[in-house]
Design an enzyme around this catalytic site. Sequence first.
Site, PDB file in Angstrom:
ATOM      1  CE  LYS A   1       5.447 -39.628  19.536  1.00  0.00           C
ATOM      2  NZ  LYS A   1       6.776 -39.972  20.074  1.00  0.00           N
TER       3      LYS A   1
ATOM      4  CG  ASP B   1       5.407 -41.978  26.002  1.00  0.00           C
ATOM      5  OD1 ASP B   1       6.498 -41.759  26.571  1.00  0.00           O
ATOM      6  OD2 ASP B   1       5.318 -42.525  24.888  1.00  0.00           O
TER       7      ASP B   1
ATOM      8  CE  LYS C   1      10.433 -42.083  28.439  1.00  0.00           C
ATOM      9  NZ  LYS C   1      10.693 -43.128  27.457  1.00  0.00           N
TER      10      LYS C   1
ATOM     11  NE  ARG D   1       7.576 -36.012  28.480  1.00  0.00           N
ATOM     12  CZ  ARG D   1       7.359 -36.832  27.457  1.00  0.00           C
ATOM     13  NH1 ARG D   1       7.088 -38.111  27.687  1.00  0.00           N
ATOM     14  NH2 ARG D   1       7.373 -36.386  26.216  1.00  0.00           N
TER      15      ARG D   1
ATOM     16  NE  ARG E   1       3.066 -37.992  24.891  1.00  0.00           N
ATOM     17  CZ  ARG E   1       3.780 -38.784  24.090  1.00  0.00           C
ATOM     18  NH1 ARG E   1       5.039 -39.020  24.363  1.00  0.00           N
ATOM     19  NH2 ARG E   1       3.238 -39.338  23.034  1.00  0.00           N
TER      20      ARG E   1
END
Length: 440
Positions: free
Chosen positions: A24, A322, A349, A353, A399
């Site tokens: 990405k 990530d 994020k 998260r 995610r």
Amino acid sequence: MSKILIINNKINSFNKKIIVDGDKSLSIRWVLIASQSNGLSKAHNILMSEDVIAALDSIKKLGIKVKRYKNYCEIIGNGINGFKYKKNLTINAKNSGTLGRLILGLLIKSPYRIKLAGDKSLSKRDFSRITSPLEKFGAKFYYKNKNRLPLSILGSQSVKSIKYLENKGSAQCKSSVMFAALITPGKTSIKAKKSRNHSELLFKYLKIPIKIKKTKKYDFIDIRQPKKIKAFNYQIPGDISSSAFFIVLTTLSNNSKLLIKNVNINPSRIGVITILKKMGAKISLKNQRNYRGEKISDILIKSSNNLKGINCPSELNSSAIDEFLIIFLAAAKAKGISYFKNLAELNQKESPRLNWGSKILNMMGVKTKLTKDSIKIYGQPDLKILKPIVIKNYLKDHRIFMMSTIAALTCGGKWKIYDKDSVNSSFPNFLKIMKKINTK
Ligand code: S3P
């Protein structure tokens, strides 16, 4: 209607070979840099996810020609600062922080106000981290809600190069300033805490005047405006961030083996491999090669049923930023306590998260100790999930969805995971590849 994934069974053992979708970070950078180059650039295996399509749509609005084919994409750049500006333009970065922040760097000379919007998740994220340095170049910003999208940018015809300290370890902030340097006369100097270096590698490959001095914690980067950027073709390798879900899936499954072909293993991105290996995962890098400054390899993973907890060194945070959700899952199944610290950025994020990671582990029956910037995870190698689990209202963070799917398939229990479409931001083929592995 939100689409729901229901999982009631663990995955059977497997032995497979897969290819994951394109990287990405590289896909978005290719789009934006090709838009500033002269003539026809092509990218093969470009990630066709919502984030990247939003990047293509944004440059189209700015007068750049884009053609999408089945296996590749073409951009006909208009040269440096070659955007065709119109009045009342709105650019929608949708879910993508990378697009929203990087493209602002290329808009600091816009003669008209351009509106930048995003989806619900992106509209909760801080943009002052990038509008502050871009203001110093001479651009003006107008917010409706303090430091949040939507915002408007009005550029300046007399931008000035700056000296910038990037102190969060954010590649988005670093890259946005690097992109602004492409259209600014003089020398832009950046002192940046270590973070992914794809922009630097692309600048070097394209012979854009860039000098980099590396020290242990910081990189010192000097950039001068190039006269021209040549059009360039790029074969985008697989994304390590997408691979990470399958790496942990294999690690936590019984008697399984997986080969992931052709993945970008740039050293500034492989914290997840270092961390999982320290915990006892069996991961090896095969057939390593170089491509335009990037490192690529196949990744071989074998199951491991004796992971141990880790006191994770914070120096690894940026290179695994990530991947922490899926690393937390590995820690939940490891023997002993794991500790991850200095991770305040994780709550900045697509969703908070750090908080969500802890919440999901708690739902699974795993104890955690959470602070504003750290988490302790009390691992349970023999974890049995006793209560049904429902994952919803998580700002459609792709995610979170993928971590929950891997948790369900490796830990068992009865799971209902909302917002299946969330994977379209970064990894549209996630469930298709999963079906190839999980033949049940
Ligand atoms: C990215 C940088 C990281 C990462 C994001 C992609 C990039 O964000 O989380 O998914 O491509 O530059 P930060 O730079 O804000 O840490």
